[in-house]
Design a protein around this motif. Structure first.
Motif, PDB file in Angstrom:
ATOM      1  N   SER A  26       3.768 -27.428  -2.704  1.00 13.87           N
ATOM      2  CA  SER A  26       3.154 -27.440  -1.386  1.00 13.87           C
ATOM      3  C   SER A  26       2.314 -26.386  -1.118  1.00 13.87           C
ATOM      4  CB  SER A  26       4.619 -27.327  -0.676  1.00 13.87           C
ATOM      5  OG  SER A  26       5.137 -26.021  -0.737  1.00 13.87           O
ATOM      6  N   PRO A  27       1.791 -26.677  -0.026  1.00 15.14           N
ATOM      7  CA  PRO A  27       0.839 -25.604   0.442  1.00 15.14           C
ATOM      8  C   PRO A  27       1.503 -24.225   0.506  1.00 15.14           C
ATOM      9  CG  PRO A  27       0.600 -27.403   1.861  1.00 15.14           C
ATOM     10  CD  PRO A  27       1.748 -27.773   0.958  1.00 15.14           C
ATOM     11  N   ALA A  28       2.821 -24.042   0.762  1.00 17.17           N
ATOM     12  CA  ALA A  28       3.370 -22.790   0.940  1.00 17.17           C
ATOM     13  C   ALA A  28       3.351 -22.221  -0.347  1.00 17.17           C
ATOM     14  CB  ALA A  28       4.752 -22.862   1.501  1.00 17.17           C
ATOM     15  N   LYS A  29       3.308 -22.753  -1.601  1.00 14.43           N
ATOM     16  CA  LYS A  29       3.387 -22.148  -2.788  1.00 14.43           C
ATOM     17  C   LYS A  29       1.984 -21.864  -3.521  1.00 14.43           C
ATOM     18  CE  LYS A  29       7.771 -23.241  -3.196  1.00 14.43           C
ATOM     19  NZ  LYS A  29       8.863 -22.035  -3.352  1.00 14.43           N
ATOM     20  N   LEU A  30       0.996 -21.955  -2.700  1.00 13.49           N
ATOM     21  CA  LEU A  30      -0.469 -21.527  -3.092  1.00 13.49           C
ATOM     22  C   LEU A  30      -0.516 -20.084  -2.998  1.00 13.49           C
ATOM     23  CD1 LEU A  30      -2.579 -24.208  -0.910  1.00 13.49           C
ATOM     24  CD2 LEU A  30      -2.394 -23.989  -3.167  1.00 13.49           C
ATOM     25  N   SER A  31      -1.354 -19.413  -4.078  1.00 19.77           N
ATOM     26  CA  SER A  31      -1.233 -18.066  -4.048  1.00 19.77           C
ATOM     27  C   SER A  31      -1.976 -17.457  -2.988  1.00 19.77           C
ATOM     28  CB  SER A  31      -2.035 -17.564  -5.643  1.00 19.77           C
ATOM     29  OG  SER A  31      -3.301 -18.212  -5.342  1.00 19.77           O
ATOM     30  N   ASP A  32      -3.094 -18.094  -2.174  1.00 20.70           N
ATOM     31  CA  ASP A  32      -3.553 -17.361  -1.212  1.00 20.70           C
ATOM     32  C   ASP A  32      -4.084 -18.451  -0.188  1.00 20.70           C
ATOM     33  OD1 ASP A  32      -4.991 -15.675   0.472  1.00 20.70           O
ATOM     34  OD2 ASP A  32      -6.593 -15.245  -0.748  1.00 20.70           O
ATOM     35  N   PRO A  33      -3.134 -19.040   0.661  1.00 26.09           N
ATOM     36  CA  PRO A  33      -3.477 -20.226   1.465  1.00 26.09           C
ATOM     37  C   PRO A  33      -4.445 -19.881   2.502  1.00 26.09           C
ATOM     38  CG  PRO A  33      -1.175 -19.273   2.079  1.00 26.09           C
ATOM     39  CD  PRO A  33      -1.539 -18.693   0.837  1.00 26.09           C
ATOM     40  N   LYS A  34      -4.485 -18.526   3.072  1.00 25.06           N
ATOM     41  CA  LYS A  34      -5.575 -18.235   4.030  1.00 25.06           C
ATOM     42  C   LYS A  34      -7.057 -17.965   3.677  1.00 25.06           C
ATOM     43  CE  LYS A  34      -2.480 -15.549   6.800  1.00 25.06           C
ATOM     44  NZ  LYS A  34      -1.224 -15.802   7.239  1.00 25.06           N
ATOM     45  N   SER A  35      -7.243 -18.273   2.239  1.00 19.16           N
ATOM     46  CA  SER A  35      -8.477 -18.293   1.780  1.00 19.16           C
ATOM     47  C   SER A  35      -8.701 -19.787   0.953  1.00 19.16           C
ATOM     48  CB  SER A  35      -8.898 -17.166   0.950  1.00 19.16           C
ATOM     49  OG  SER A  35      -8.127 -17.278  -0.302  1.00 19.16           O
ATOM     50  N   THR A  36      -8.037 -20.821   1.434  1.00 15.71           N
ATOM     51  CA  THR A  36      -8.026 -22.028   0.774  1.00 15.71           C
ATOM     52  C   THR A  36      -8.428 -23.098   1.683  1.00 15.71           C
ATOM     53  OG1 THR A  36      -6.109 -21.228  -0.601  1.00 15.71           O
ATOM     54  CG2 THR A  36      -6.537 -23.650  -0.392  1.00 15.71           C
ATOM     55  N   SER A  37      -9.254 -23.885   1.291  1.00 11.60           N
ATOM     56  CA  SER A  37      -9.446 -25.394   1.855  1.00 11.60           C
ATOM     57  C   SER A  37      -8.600 -26.321   1.161  1.00 11.60           C
ATOM     58  CB  SER A  37     -10.928 -25.728   1.651  1.00 11.60           C
ATOM     59  OG  SER A  37     -11.756 -25.078   2.765  1.00 11.60           O
ATOM     60  N   LEU A  38      -7.967 -27.408   2.204  1.00 11.87           N
ATOM     61  CA  LEU A  38      -7.188 -28.219   1.615  1.00 11.87           C
ATOM     62  C   LEU A  38      -7.529 -29.365   1.464  1.00 11.87           C
ATOM     63  CD1 LEU A  38      -4.073 -28.940   0.465  1.00 11.87           C
ATOM     64  CD2 LEU A  38      -3.688 -29.164   2.981  1.00 11.87           C
ATOM     65  N   LYS A  63       1.296 -35.781   7.305  1.00  9.09           N
ATOM     66  CA  LYS A  63       1.588 -35.407   8.717  1.00  9.09           C
ATOM     67  C   LYS A  63       2.289 -34.116   8.173  1.00  9.09           C
ATOM     68  CE  LYS A  63       3.619 -36.153  13.357  1.00  9.09           C
ATOM     69  NZ  LYS A  63       4.128 -37.286  14.150  1.00  9.09           N
ATOM     70  N   GLU A  64       3.678 -34.178   7.470  1.00  9.42           N
ATOM     71  CA  GLU A  64       4.306 -33.070   7.047  1.00  9.42           C
ATOM     72  C   GLU A  64       3.670 -31.952   6.428  1.00  9.42           C
ATOM     73  OE1 GLU A  64       7.297 -32.365   8.629  1.00  9.42           O
ATOM     74  OE2 GLU A  64       6.848 -34.049   9.750  1.00  9.42           O
ATOM     75  N   LEU A  65       2.593 -32.258   5.331  1.00 12.36           N
ATOM     76  CA  LEU A  65       1.796 -31.756   4.877  1.00 12.36           C
ATOM     77  C   LEU A  65       1.058 -30.782   5.637  1.00 12.36           C
ATOM     78  CD1 LEU A  65       0.624 -31.180   1.700  1.00 12.36           C
ATOM     79  CD2 LEU A  65      -1.151 -32.640   2.445  1.00 12.36           C
ATOM     80  N   LEU A  66       0.290 -31.416   6.684  1.00 13.41           N
ATOM     81  CA  LEU A  66      -0.609 -30.727   7.339  1.00 13.41           C
ATOM     82  C   LEU A  66       0.238 -29.568   8.320  1.00 13.41           C
ATOM     83  CD1 LEU A  66      -3.110 -33.384   8.820  1.00 13.41           C
ATOM     84  CD2 LEU A  66      -3.319 -31.483   6.887  1.00 13.41           C
ATOM     85  N   LYS A  67       1.615 -30.073   8.626  1.00 12.56           N
ATOM     86  CA  LYS A  67       2.326 -28.960   9.630  1.00 12.56           C
ATOM     87  C   LYS A  67       2.338 -27.647   8.703  1.00 12.56           C
ATOM     88  CE  LYS A  67       4.439 -32.306  12.576  1.00 12.56           C
ATOM     89  NZ  LYS A  67       5.959 -32.776  13.124  1.00 12.56           N
ATOM     90  N   GLU A  68       2.932 -28.147   7.401  1.00  7.25           N
ATOM     91  CA  GLU A  68       2.900 -26.537   6.612  1.00  7.25           C
ATOM     92  C   GLU A  68       1.735 -26.145   6.440  1.00  7.25           C
ATOM     93  OE1 GLU A  68       4.324 -25.749   2.069  1.00  7.25           O
ATOM     94  OE2 GLU A  68       5.309 -27.500   2.955  1.00  7.25           O
ATOM     95  N   ALA A  69       0.586 -26.599   6.196  1.00  9.73           N
ATOM     96  CA  ALA A  69      -0.529 -26.052   5.827  1.00  9.73           C
ATOM     97  C   ALA A  69      -0.931 -25.224   7.032  1.00  9.73           C
ATOM     98  CB  ALA A  69      -1.575 -27.284   5.299  1.00  9.73           C
ATOM     99  N   LYS A  70      -0.779 -25.826   8.363  1.00  6.98           N
ATOM    100  CA  LYS A  70      -1.081 -24.959   9.300  1.00  6.98           C
ATOM    101  C   LYS A  70      -0.261 -23.622   9.421  1.00  6.98           C
ATOM    102  CE  LYS A  70      -3.311 -23.957  13.215  1.00  6.98           C
ATOM    103  NZ  LYS A  70      -4.635 -23.407  13.067  1.00  6.98           N
ATOM    104  N   ASP A  71       1.112 -23.746   8.970  1.00  9.29           N
ATOM    105  CA  ASP A  71       1.907 -22.627   9.057  1.00  9.29           C
ATOM    106  C   ASP A  71       1.647 -21.511   8.341  1.00  9.29           C
ATOM    107  OD1 ASP A  71       3.668 -23.704  11.162  1.00  9.29           O
ATOM    108  OD2 ASP A  71       5.040 -24.597   9.865  1.00  9.29           O
ATOM    109  N   GLU A 100      -7.052 -30.585  16.786  1.00 14.73           N
ATOM    110  CA  GLU A 100      -6.472 -29.526  17.404  1.00 14.73           C
ATOM    111  C   GLU A 100      -6.105 -27.932  16.456  1.00 14.73           C
ATOM    112  OE1 GLU A 100      -3.769 -30.099  20.625  1.00 14.73           O
ATOM    113  OE2 GLU A 100      -4.702 -32.165  21.105  1.00 14.73           O
ATOM    114  N   ALA A 101      -5.399 -28.424  15.507  1.00 16.06           N
ATOM    115  CA  ALA A 101      -5.166 -27.537  14.630  1.00 16.06           C
ATOM    116  C   ALA A 101      -6.034 -26.757  13.866  1.00 16.06           C
ATOM    117  CB  ALA A 101      -3.927 -28.275  13.591  1.00 16.06           C
ATOM    118  N   TRP A 102      -7.220 -27.504  13.572  1.00 19.34           N
ATOM    119  CA  TRP A 102      -8.272 -26.852  12.809  1.00 19.34           C
ATOM    120  C   TRP A 102      -9.591 -27.282  13.584  1.00 19.34           C
ATOM    121  CZ3 TRP A 102      -4.326 -29.179   9.950  1.00 19.34           C
ATOM    122  CH2 TRP A 102      -3.652 -28.182   9.058  1.00 19.34           C
ATOM    123  N   PRO A 103      -9.783 -26.675  14.922  1.00 11.76           N
ATOM    124  CA  PRO A 103     -11.040 -26.913  15.308  1.00 11.76           C
ATOM    125  C   PRO A 103     -12.131 -26.396  14.849  1.00 11.76           C
ATOM    126  CG  PRO A 103      -9.742 -25.152  16.666  1.00 11.76           C
ATOM    127  CD  PRO A 103      -8.975 -25.684  15.509  1.00 11.76           C
ATOM    128  N   GLY A 104     -13.431 -27.167  14.600  1.00 11.73           N
ATOM    129  CA  GLY A 104     -14.484 -26.792  13.836  1.00 11.73           C
ATOM    130  C   GLY A 104     -14.427 -26.719  12.345  1.00 11.73           C
TER     131      GLY A 104
END
Length: 161
Positions: free
Chosen positions: A69-81, A91-99, A122-126
């Protein structure tokens, strides 16, 4: 409604992330999860595959360890999905990715419906690539296989890669 220039800007931003992950990556060469993962490899990018039902994916004879899952990525804040999952999963994947702070998302055609797309905008404007517009070619929206090369080159020309 998002304009073509907004989408092009978001696509360029997508490629400025340090890391890329592919949700829905697959070892099955007939699936888009395989073809899209292989596209990244062919463009000298090594994404992290996300697949909760397999410990690895095999692309062109090479194994890549998956994360569940996205939560298991080593550095999600510098990751494009890059998302290649059915809407019910997306839908659930994106909620976790945003979190976890995923910075940019590319929704492949067929991965979303109207409500998912509205929420993601709304979650990823731009920073969201995806929509019902034509993309740069074709008629099913923005697809990495069709629009990715142009966006990657634009990011390189911007001096961001």
């Amino acid at each position: 409604m998002t304009s073509t220039s907004d989408m092009q800007s978001a696509a360029r931003l997508f490629f400025t992330s340090t890391n890329i992950a592919v949700a829905g990556a697959s070892s099955n060469s007939s699936k888009f999860g395989y073809r899209i993962f292989a596209w990244y490899l062919a463009h000298k990018l090594v994404p992290t595959p996300i697949n909760p039902s397999s410990p690895s994916v095999n692309i062109s004879g090479q194994n890549f360890a998956t994360v569940s899952s996205p939560a298991k990525l080593s550095d999600p804040k510098s990751t494009s999905l890059s998302v290649i999952t059915p809407p019910a999963v997306t839908k659930e994947l994106l909620k976790e990715a945003k979190d976890v702070g995923i910075r940019s998302v590319w929704l492949q055609p067929g991965t979303f419906d109207d409500s998912i797309l509205a929420w993601a905008r709304e979650a990823w404007p731009g920073a969201l690539v995806g929509g019902f517009d034509k993309g740069t070619r074709g008629g099913e929206g923005w697809c990495i296989l069709v629009d990715g090369e142009k966006a990657k080159k634009a990011a390189e020309n911007d001096g961001k890669l």
